[in-house]
Design a protein around this motif. Structure first.
Motif: not given
Length: 379
Positions: A145-148, A194-200, A202-205, A128-133
């Motif tokens: 952890w973030d997108l970068a 469930h509310i997620l911890d998202v970085d940025g 949706y389009a950036k993800m 599970d990469a969970h890109i955007g977490m």
């Protein structure tokens, strides 16, 4: 007066407790522009003078509020009613589609190498990469952890594993599900909310997620003659996994060395000589049921093969259990644990593997990398 751009939080701060004229002076904007921003924020649910201080999510608009006041006239309870802002959601979808196709023209076919080992298959299961977490290391007692970071670590791990792998004729890239952390504009899980911890945004993800998967494919093409990609549907990206496969199929439409599986089925399979690999996220079917699913779905392939494996994700930790005729294995993830995992006491290693399968003898080798082995580690 020169106009300046400000985000919503800056505009809210300037307006709080002040008149429009005073806010305009602070922001360096004309009063008409401040009135426009004020009206827009009110439509989203923010108007402190009316005891409205909670904005609705982007992509929605305020439908109405109901406020209960106590005997002193202070707001005690408030109900915020919203409806879908179809125009804004259409705009967000257009942004997402543009991001998905940005700098991603159809790939020009490239000549393969001169020598490959036809009896070997290199499988690259990506837990599970969970890109955007987003994760804050101080809170999670782990890594930030973030997108970068996700882009750097995932691409680096794939490149390192390809470098260690033999020149197998075929590579199988398995996205074991939950490639994307969120599947909607609200940043929640579609199934349970469930509310997620998202970085940025949706389009950036999307932009990062497509870029990372493409880089994984490009790395595999450097060593292998043919590459097949299977994006398994996860519980965090029910729709994301589907459109990711469709987008990649268009990108690689002119590259005969790459095959993108666009099946929306929850179970996927790959046959290599006497080896049969099943792929599933692991959220909708327990491991002990998977042998029966494979035997039913792939009855003829079951009879042809001797070494059968299920590769799953979802649990973020490694486990291997041998059943009659099938071995079921779950994989770690490269991703750091988020707040939900940290508070829940979940602790697992961060790594990714490459598994080498022989057409006659099944698994004959594997390599492992973890974030600390990579340049620009995630710690």
């Amino acid at each position: 007066m020169a106009a300046r751009k400000h985000d919503d939080e800056t505009i809210k701060a300037a307006l709080t407790g002040r008149t429009v004229a005073e806010a305009a002076q602070i922001l360096g904007l004309h009063e008409r522009n401040v009135y426009t921003h004020k009206a827009r924020l009110a439509r989203q649910g923010w108007s402190p003078e009316h005891d409205m201080t909670k904005s609705v999510p982007d992509g929605f608009r305020l439908k109405g509020t109901s406020t209960l006041y106590d005997e002193d006239g202070k707001a005690k309870l408030q109900w915020v009613k919203s409806s879908i802002d179809h125009e804004r959601q259409a705009e967000l979808i257009r942004e997402a589609c543009q991001a998905m196709s940005e700098d991603l023209p159809q790939v020009v076919p490239r000549k393969a190498g001169d020598s490959y080992l036809s009896h070997l298959l290199a499988a690259y299961p990506i837990g599970d990469a969970h890109i955007g977490m987003r994760a804050w290391g101080e809170e999670t007692q782990g890594s930030d952890w973030d997108l970068a970071i996700a882009e750097r670590v995932q691409c680096g791990a794939m490149a390192a594993l390809v470098d260690q792998a033999p020149a197998c004729e075929q590579a199988l890239i398995i996205n074991c599900g939950d490639w994307f952390h969120a599947d909607n504009m609200e940043g929640t899980t579609s199934r349970s909310g469930h509310i997620l911890d998202v970085d940025g945004r949706y389009a950036k993800m999307i932009r990062v997620g497509v870029k990372v998967m493409r880089q994984c494919i490009e790395s595999a093409l450097m060593k292998h003659a043919r590459v097949r990609v299977c994006n398994v549907i996860g519980n965090h990206d029910d729709t994301g996994a589907i459109w990711l496969s469709i987008a990649l199929s268009h990108i690689y439409a002119n590259e005969p060395r790459v095959t993108i599986d666009t099946s929306p089925a929850p179970f996927m399979y790959h046959e290599h000589g006497k080896v049969l690999i099943g792929m599933h996220h692991g959220h909708s079917c327990k491991p002990d049921r998977l042998p029966g699913v494979m035997a039913t779905d792939q009855a003829q392939a079951w009879g042809r093969t001797e070494f059968r494996y299920w590769y799953i994700g979802h649990v973020h930790h490694q486990s291997v259990k041998e059943y009659s005729g099938v071995t079921v294995e779950s994989f770690n993830t490269l991703t750091a644990k988020d707040a939900y995992s940290a508070w829940g006491g979940y602790r697992a290693q961060q790594n990714m593997k490459c598994i080498i399968h022989h057409a006659e003898f099944g698994e004959v080798g594997r390599h492992t990398v973890n974030p600390n082995m990579l340049k620009g580690e995630a710690a």
